[in-house]
Design a protein around this motif. Structure first.
Motif, short mmCIF file in Angstrom:
data_model
loop_
_atom_site.label_atom_id
_atom_site.label_comp_id
_atom_site.label_asym_id
_atom_site.label_seq_id
_atom_site.Cartn_x
_atom_site.Cartn_y
_atom_site.Cartn_z
N VAL A 92 0.79 -3.92 0.27
CA VAL A 92 0.31 -4.93 -0.77
C VAL A 92 -0.96 -5.54 -0.08
CG1 VAL A 92 0.80 -6.89 -1.95
CG2 VAL A 92 2.86 -5.28 -1.70
N TYR A 93 -1.96 -5.51 -0.68
CA TYR A 93 -3.13 -6.29 -0.47
C TYR A 93 -3.40 -7.75 -1.24
CZ TYR A 93 -7.99 -7.31 0.28
OH TYR A 93 -9.21 -7.84 0.57
N VAL A 94 -3.22 -8.61 -0.52
CA VAL A 94 -3.15 -9.94 -1.14
C VAL A 94 -1.98 -10.22 -2.09
CG1 VAL A 94 -4.45 -11.77 -2.07
CG2 VAL A 94 -5.59 -10.09 -0.56
N THR A 95 -2.04 -9.60 -3.10
CA THR A 95 -0.91 -9.86 -3.95
C THR A 95 -0.45 -8.60 -4.69
OG1 THR A 95 -0.56 -10.91 -6.23
CG2 THR A 95 -2.80 -10.22 -5.78
N GLU A 96 0.62 -8.44 -5.31
CA GLU A 96 1.31 -7.41 -6.00
C GLU A 96 0.39 -6.72 -7.11
OE1 GLU A 96 3.01 -9.73 -4.84
OE2 GLU A 96 4.42 -8.82 -3.67
N ARG A 97 -0.27 -7.33 -7.53
CA ARG A 97 -1.33 -6.98 -8.70
C ARG A 97 -2.04 -6.17 -8.26
NH1 ARG A 97 -3.22 -12.05 -12.39
NH2 ARG A 97 -3.90 -10.11 -13.56
N ASN A 98 -2.37 -6.08 -6.85
CA ASN A 98 -3.82 -5.39 -6.43
C ASN A 98 -3.24 -3.89 -5.92
OD1 ASN A 98 -5.66 -7.33 -6.82
ND2 ASN A 98 -5.21 -8.32 -4.69
N ARG A 155 0.27 -5.83 3.68
CA ARG A 155 1.65 -6.25 3.95
C ARG A 155 2.59 -5.00 3.46
NH1 ARG A 155 4.77 -8.72 0.44
NH2 ARG A 155 3.10 -9.42 -0.98
N THR A 157 5.81 -2.64 2.63
CA THR A 157 7.07 -3.18 1.97
C THR A 157 8.09 -2.09 2.33
OG1 THR A 157 6.18 -1.52 0.41
CG2 THR A 157 5.75 -3.83 -0.38
N THR A 162 2.60 -6.69 9.04
CA THR A 162 1.16 -6.75 8.36
C THR A 162 0.41 -5.93 9.18
OG1 THR A 162 1.44 -9.20 7.92
CG2 THR A 162 -0.73 -8.32 7.93
#
Length: 383
Positions: A92-98, A155, A157, A162
Motif C-alpha cells: 500500500v502506498y500512503v493509502t489503500e486508494r492508491n 506498506r 500487506t 515497510t
C-alpha cells in the motif's frame, strides 16, 4: 445542394424539438462509447499480451507458490528459450486508494522477456545493480509525480513491514496498449528478507514467465512443462499469456455482459425517441407531402426527404456524441487512476458510435417514410 438546403430547413423547422432530439442523441452516443471503452479496458491486458510468452502457475490456484528450483528444470524443456519469474507483492502506498500492481521480479531475465517496456540503458543497468531499486511505468510515475531517485515506501500487506525502494527508472510503453501502471522491484530482496524472518516462505515464486521462439508450439511446450511436474507436490498449469489474462477477465464476465447490454439498451431507447420525433414530423407535414405528390413528385422523393432529415439529425448527434466521448473518457481514466492500465477510445468504438447513430436515423424514419409514400393525395390535402 438544393436537397441539402431543403433537409437543413426541414430539420430545424422546429428548433426546440430538434435540439432536444440532438441532446438525447449526443448523450446516448457518448454513453454508448464510454461503456464500450470500459469493456475494452478490461480486455486491454489480453490484447497487450505476447504470443511468445507463456505463464506457468500452480494448478491449484494462483495463491499457491511454486518452488524456485523449478526454474532450471523449466529452462531445460524443449521449446523454452528463456525463463523468469514474478511474485505479487500487494503493498500500500500512503493509502489503500492508491492501488497499483507491484511485482518482485528477477530484473535481467524479466525485462528481456518484455521488450515493450522501453527503458533507457543507463536506467536499466542502475535497476539491475541496485538491490533496493525499482522501476515503474510512465503512467504510474505521472500520477504520483515520481522521478528517478525518489524513495517509494510501500506498506506490506502480504509481507509485513515497510519496504522502501529507490526509483531507478521509468519505462514507456512501445504501444498505446502497453501497461504503464506497474512497479517492479528485485525478487531477491523480498526472498532474502523472508529467509531471515519467515524461512518457510522463502525460495518460492508466484508465477514463471517462459519465453518461446515458436508461438505455434505454445500448446505443445505447455504440455511438456506440466508433464514435467505431474504428480509432484506442486503441479503446474502452463498457458499462453493471453489465456492467463483472460482467466482474470472471466471473473467479472457477468459485469461486462451487463455493461454491454446497458450500452445497447441506451441506443434502443434513443431509437424509440427518434422514431417518435420523425412520426410527429411526418404527421405535421401530411398536407405538404400530398401537395408534392399532386405536383408530380414521385413517392421516392418524399421518402428521401424523411430519410435525409432523420439521417442528418442522427449524423449531427452522432458526431457531437463521438467528440464528447473523448474528454469524457479522459476524465474517467483520470478518476479511475490505475484501475485501468490502458483506457482509450478505440477506432472500432468510434466506428460503432457513428454506425449506431446512422442505424438510429434509418430505423426511426422507416415507418413514417413508408406511410407518407403511400398517402392518398385527396386525403392528405383534406388533412
Amino acid at each position: 445542394m438544393f436537397l441539402l438546403k431543403l433537409l437543413l430547413k426541414n430539420a430545424f423547422r422546429h428548433k426546440l424539438r430538434t435540439l432536444l432530439t440532438l441532446v438525447g442523441l449526443v448523450v446516448a452516443v457518448s454513453a454508448f462509447g464510454l461503456l464500450q471503452t470500459i469493456v475494452d479496458a478490461w480486455y486491454a491486458g489480453v490484447e497487450g499480451s505476447s504470443s511468445t510468452r507463456l505463464v506457468s502457475r500452480s494448478s491449484i490456484s494462483l495463491t499457491f507458490p511454486l518452488p524456485l528450483n523449478y526454474a532450471q528444470r523449466i529452462k531445460a524443456v524443449e521449446g523454452v528459450s528463456s525463463v523468469s519469474w514474478a511474485n505479487w507483492f500487494g503493498g500500500v502506498y500512503v493509502t489503500e486508494r492508491n492501488f497499483f500492481p507491484q511485482f518482485g521480479v528477477e530484473p535481467a531475465s524479466y525485462l528481456s522477456l518484455y521488450p515493450e517496456y522501453r527503458l533507457k540503458d543507463e536506467e536499466r543497468l542502475a535497476f539491475i545493480r541496485d538491490r533496493q531499486g525499482c522501476i515503474v511505468g510512465r503512467k504510474l510515475a505521472n500520477k504520483f509525480g515520481w522521478k528517478v531517485g525518489d524513495q517509494i515506501p510501500l506498506r506490506g500487506t502480504i509481507y509485513p513491514g515497510t519496504w522502501t525502494f529507490t526509483l531507478r527508472g521509468i519505462w514507456d510503453g512501445a504501444e498505446a496498449k502497453t501497461d504503464e501502471s506497474q512497479l517492479l522491484f528485485h525478487w531477491a530482496l523480498l526472498n532474502e528478507t523472508l529467509r531471515k524472518k519467515y524461512p518457510g516462505r522463502a525460495d518460492f515464486v508466484g508465477v514463471y514467465v517462459l519465453g518461446i521462439n515458436e508461438p505455434q508450439n505454445a500448446a505443445l511446450v505447455s504440455q511438456r512443462v506440466d508433464a514435467l511436474f505431474k504428480n509432484s507436490l506442486a503441479e503446474t498449469l502452463t498457458e499462453t499469456e493471453s489465456a492467463f489474462q483472460l482467466s482474470f477477465v472471466s471473473m467479472s464476465e457477468a459485469i461486462l455482459v451487463a455493461v454491454r447490454a446497458v450500452s445497447f439498451i441506451i441506443i434502443v431507447i434513443i431509437m424509440a425517441v427518434m422514431a417518435n420525433t420523425m412520426t410527429m414530423t411526418a404527421r405535421e407535414r401530411l398536407a405538404e407531402y400530398a401537395t408534392l405528390k399532386a405536383l408530380g413528385f414521385p413517392p421516392g422523393f418524399v421518402v428521401k426527404l424523411l430519410f435525409g432529415e432523420s439521417l442528418l439529425i442522427a449524423l449531427l448527434g452522432g458526431i457531437a456524441g463521438l467528440l464528447l466521448t473523448l474528454p469524457m473518457a479522459a476524465g474517467f481514466a483520470s478518476a479511475a487512476g490505475t484501475l485501468f492500465p490502458v483506457f482509450q477510445v478505440s477506432a472500432l468504438t468510434q466506428g460503432l458510435q457513428l454506425g449506431a447513430a446512422l442505424v438510429v436515423g434509418t430505423v426511426a424514419a422507416a415507418w413514417p417514410a413508408w406511410k407518407m409514400s403511400r398517402i392518398d393525395i385527396v386525403s392528405g390535402l383534406r388533412a
